[in-house]
Design an enzyme around this catalytic site. Sequence first.
Site, PDB file in Angstrom:
ATOM      1  N   GLY A   1      67.889 -58.882  24.697  1.00 29.51           N
ATOM      2  CA  GLY A   1      68.145 -60.141  24.002  1.00 29.51           C
ATOM      3  C   GLY A   1      69.327 -60.890  24.579  1.00 29.51           C
ATOM      4  O   GLY A   1      69.301 -62.122  24.703  1.00 29.51           O
TER       5      GLY A   1
ATOM      6  N   GLU B   1      65.270 -57.920  15.895  1.00 28.96           N
ATOM      7  CA  GLU B   1      64.406 -57.236  16.851  1.00 28.96           C
ATOM      8  C   GLU B   1      63.053 -56.913  16.229  1.00 28.96           C
ATOM      9  O   GLU B   1      62.979 -56.400  15.104  1.00 28.96           O
ATOM     10  CB  GLU B   1      65.066 -55.938  17.333  1.00 28.96           C
ATOM     11  CG  GLU B   1      66.232 -56.158  18.280  1.00 28.96           C
ATOM     12  CD  GLU B   1      66.534 -54.916  19.087  1.00 28.96           C
ATOM     13  OE1 GLU B   1      65.637 -54.447  19.827  1.00 28.96           O
ATOM     14  OE2 GLU B   1      67.656 -54.397  18.975  1.00 28.96           O
TER      15      GLU B   1
ATOM     16  N   CYS C   1      71.412 -56.035  21.249  1.00 31.43           N
ATOM     17  CA  CYS C   1      70.136 -55.997  21.972  1.00 31.43           C
ATOM     18  C   CYS C   1      70.417 -56.419  23.403  1.00 31.43           C
ATOM     19  O   CYS C   1      70.766 -57.580  23.651  1.00 31.43           O
ATOM     20  CB  CYS C   1      69.116 -56.914  21.316  1.00 31.43           C
ATOM     21  SG  CYS C   1      67.534 -56.998  22.195  1.00 31.43           S
TER      22      CYS C   1
ATOM     23  N   CYS D   1      64.466 -51.352  26.663  1.00 28.82           N
ATOM     24  CA  CYS D   1      65.670 -51.600  25.868  1.00 28.82           C
ATOM     25  C   CYS D   1      66.859 -51.538  26.810  1.00 28.82           C
ATOM     26  O   CYS D   1      67.103 -50.498  27.440  1.00 28.82           O
ATOM     27  CB  CYS D   1      65.812 -50.570  24.754  1.00 28.82           C
ATOM     28  SG  CYS D   1      67.376 -50.683  23.842  1.00 28.82           S
TER      29      CYS D   1
END
Length: 279
Positions: free
Chosen positions: A222, A210, A219, A71
């Site tokens: 992302g 997500e 994100c 993450c």
Amino acid sequence: MKFTKMEGIGNDYIYIDNRDHFFDYDPAFITKISDRHMGIGADGLIALENSDKYDFKMRMFNADGSEGQMCGNGIRCLAKFAYDNKLTDKTHLEFETKAGKRIVDLILEDGQVTGATVDMGVPSSKVKDLPMVYDAEECINGEFVVGGKRYRGTAISVGNPHIVMFTKHLPEDIETDGFKIEHSGVFPEKVNVEFVEVIDRNHLKMRVWERGSGETLACGTGACATVYAAILENKIDTTCDVELLGGHLSITYRDGHLFMTGQARTTFIGEVMEENYVR
């Protein structure tokens, strides 16, 4: 269980020091404490562990208890967590993650960590790296079908899987398509779904669905996948501001690597009064 609640532009997680492995990562318990009504409320849980190779190891779990590879917003906060708790005095940190090595450089203002820059590694446009069921080696602005509906997107792995779909305007509802695409057989290990509007060659707006968490305010992986997809489609330059619901990230593509800069903030510290979550 003592915990710290932290957020990176609205992408919020529960952080714990699990270097002594007191916590067993029970999915049901993670789901319980991640619940925004019956628990602490978060996009999931992130734990700090020792690493045999690097400064620390990162373990990251989604709100449904499933484990993710990495993450981007979370690792910025995890580096701040380690520094703030005096587990290190280094501002240049190397982390072991399930997506590989990640390097974090902390940003300090008046001695306080306010953010970080993360070397997010080398992205891949090979569908086998997501994986994705597709009849070509890459899916760049390619068409795929889910539930009889045709979509067009670019598949990118930044250690975890993403399908980036550019739209003229951001949709009001991303849950319907996001959920269907995440759980489709096209992506055997599920996928993060990005809906992106190009403002200009240095500015993108994005909403993200997500895997394992649903829509989140931000994100980091992302945003990185989106920038790389936009570069492959010649929509932007190599440095771009990505605007998400929770705030902005600066992403730069340089020497084959993606670099992400953004804030990291502690919101509160507390204890979970629960008895049956340890081994």
